[in-house]
Design a protein around this motif. Structure first.
Motif, mmCIF file in Angstrom:
data_model
loop_
_atom_site.group_PDB
_atom_site.id
_atom_site.type_symbol
_atom_site.label_atom_id
_atom_site.label_comp_id
_atom_site.label_asym_id
_atom_site.label_seq_id
_atom_site.Cartn_x
_atom_site.Cartn_y
_atom_site.Cartn_z
ATOM 1 N N ARG A 8 0.854 -1.178 0.000
ATOM 2 C CA ARG A 8 0.000 0.000 0.000
ATOM 3 C C ARG A 8 0.894 1.233 0.000
ATOM 4 O O ARG A 8 1.604 1.492 0.964
ATOM 5 N N LYS A 30 -13.353 -3.274 -7.213
ATOM 6 C CA LYS A 30 -13.453 -3.823 -5.863
ATOM 7 C C LYS A 30 -14.871 -3.582 -5.339
ATOM 8 O O LYS A 30 -15.428 -2.505 -5.520
ATOM 9 N N ASN A 51 -0.327 4.489 -0.604
ATOM 10 C CA ASN A 51 -1.135 5.411 0.193
ATOM 11 C C ASN A 51 -2.549 4.855 0.241
ATOM 12 O O ASN A 51 -2.786 3.744 -0.216
ATOM 13 N N LYS A 52 -3.506 5.607 0.793
ATOM 14 C CA LYS A 52 -4.854 5.034 0.964
ATOM 15 C C LYS A 52 -5.554 4.722 -0.356
ATOM 16 O O LYS A 52 -6.458 3.902 -0.392
ATOM 17 N N ASP A 53 -5.136 5.327 -1.450
ATOM 18 C CA ASP A 53 -5.789 5.109 -2.741
ATOM 19 C C ASP A 53 -5.003 4.229 -3.710
ATOM 20 O O ASP A 53 -5.548 3.805 -4.727
ATOM 21 N N LEU A 54 -3.727 3.958 -3.435
ATOM 22 C CA LEU A 54 -2.874 3.296 -4.424
ATOM 23 C C LEU A 54 -2.103 2.134 -3.803
ATOM 24 O O LEU A 54 -1.512 2.273 -2.727
ATOM 25 N N PRO A 109 -16.808 -3.153 -2.064
ATOM 26 C CA PRO A 109 -16.480 -2.901 -0.657
ATOM 27 C C PRO A 109 -17.248 -3.762 0.312
ATOM 28 O O PRO A 109 -18.230 -4.317 0.050
ATOM 29 N N ASP A 112 -3.912 -1.383 -7.874
ATOM 30 C CA ASP A 112 -5.181 -0.935 -7.295
ATOM 31 C C ASP A 112 -5.165 0.577 -7.152
ATOM 32 O O ASP A 112 -4.248 1.124 -6.539
ATOM 33 N N PHE A 113 -6.159 1.245 -7.709
ATOM 34 C CA PHE A 113 -6.336 2.682 -7.516
ATOM 35 C C PHE A 113 -7.782 2.902 -7.107
ATOM 36 O O PHE A 113 -8.701 2.668 -7.895
ATOM 37 N N LYS A 114 -7.970 3.292 -5.872
ATOM 38 C CA LYS A 114 -9.293 3.422 -5.261
ATOM 39 C C LYS A 114 -10.044 2.112 -5.441
ATOM 40 O O LYS A 114 -9.598 1.098 -4.916
ATOM 41 N N ASN A 115 -11.158 2.086 -6.166
ATOM 42 C CA ASN A 115 -11.924 0.852 -6.365
ATOM 43 C C ASN A 115 -11.650 0.173 -7.705
ATOM 44 O O ASN A 115 -12.278 -0.829 -8.027
#
Length: 133
Positions: free
Chosen positions: A60, A131, A62-65, A133, A103-106
């Motif tokens: 990971r 993704k 960051n939180k989005d990538l 959730p 992975d970028f966000k969803n």
């Protein structure tokens, strides 16, 4: 042409269902139910695979990538002449793909590779998933 239309319809369908598959709770917050995972489609010339996210490892950023690798249980269809069986039929079977993933966000970009024993060959496909959730 039909494959492109089918792929477009599948991607739109994935986006539609992802917003409706959220976990639900009772008024007192004691119960949760829902789906979590990933659904994707990957393809190459004369080959389509409908993938669901299996186990994966990711780093990971960051939180989005995130970047990583994973296993993708797939429903695999191919009409490539070099992959046809002894009877000359098209392949339509479950297969396990191994893939790098981004992975970028969803949204998930994947490139699953599938192995075939006869002939001894590896086949790469490329695709996109979402993704849930």
């Amino acid at each position: 042409m039909m494959r492109k239309i089918g792929t477009g319809i599948f991607v739109v369908w994935l986006f539609q269902i992802s917003s409706h598959l959220k976990a639900q709770t009772t008024p007192d917050g004691s119960f949760e139910a829902g789906f979590k995972g990933m659904a994707a489609i990957s393809f190459t010339s004369q080959t389509v695979a409908i993938n669901i996210g299996g186990p994966h490892l990711d780093y990971r950023i960051n939180k989005d990538l995130a970047i990583g690798v994973g296993a993708f249980p797939s429903l695999f269809f191919s009409s490539l002449p070099s992959l046809k069986g002894d009877l000359g039929k098209n392949i339509f079977e479950p297969k396990l793909g191994l893939s790098p993933r981004l992975d970028f966000k969803n949204i998930v970009l994947i490139a699953p590779v599938y192995h075939f024993s006869s002939p001894d060959r590896w086949l790469w496909t490329f695709g996109i998933g979402i993704k849930i959730p």
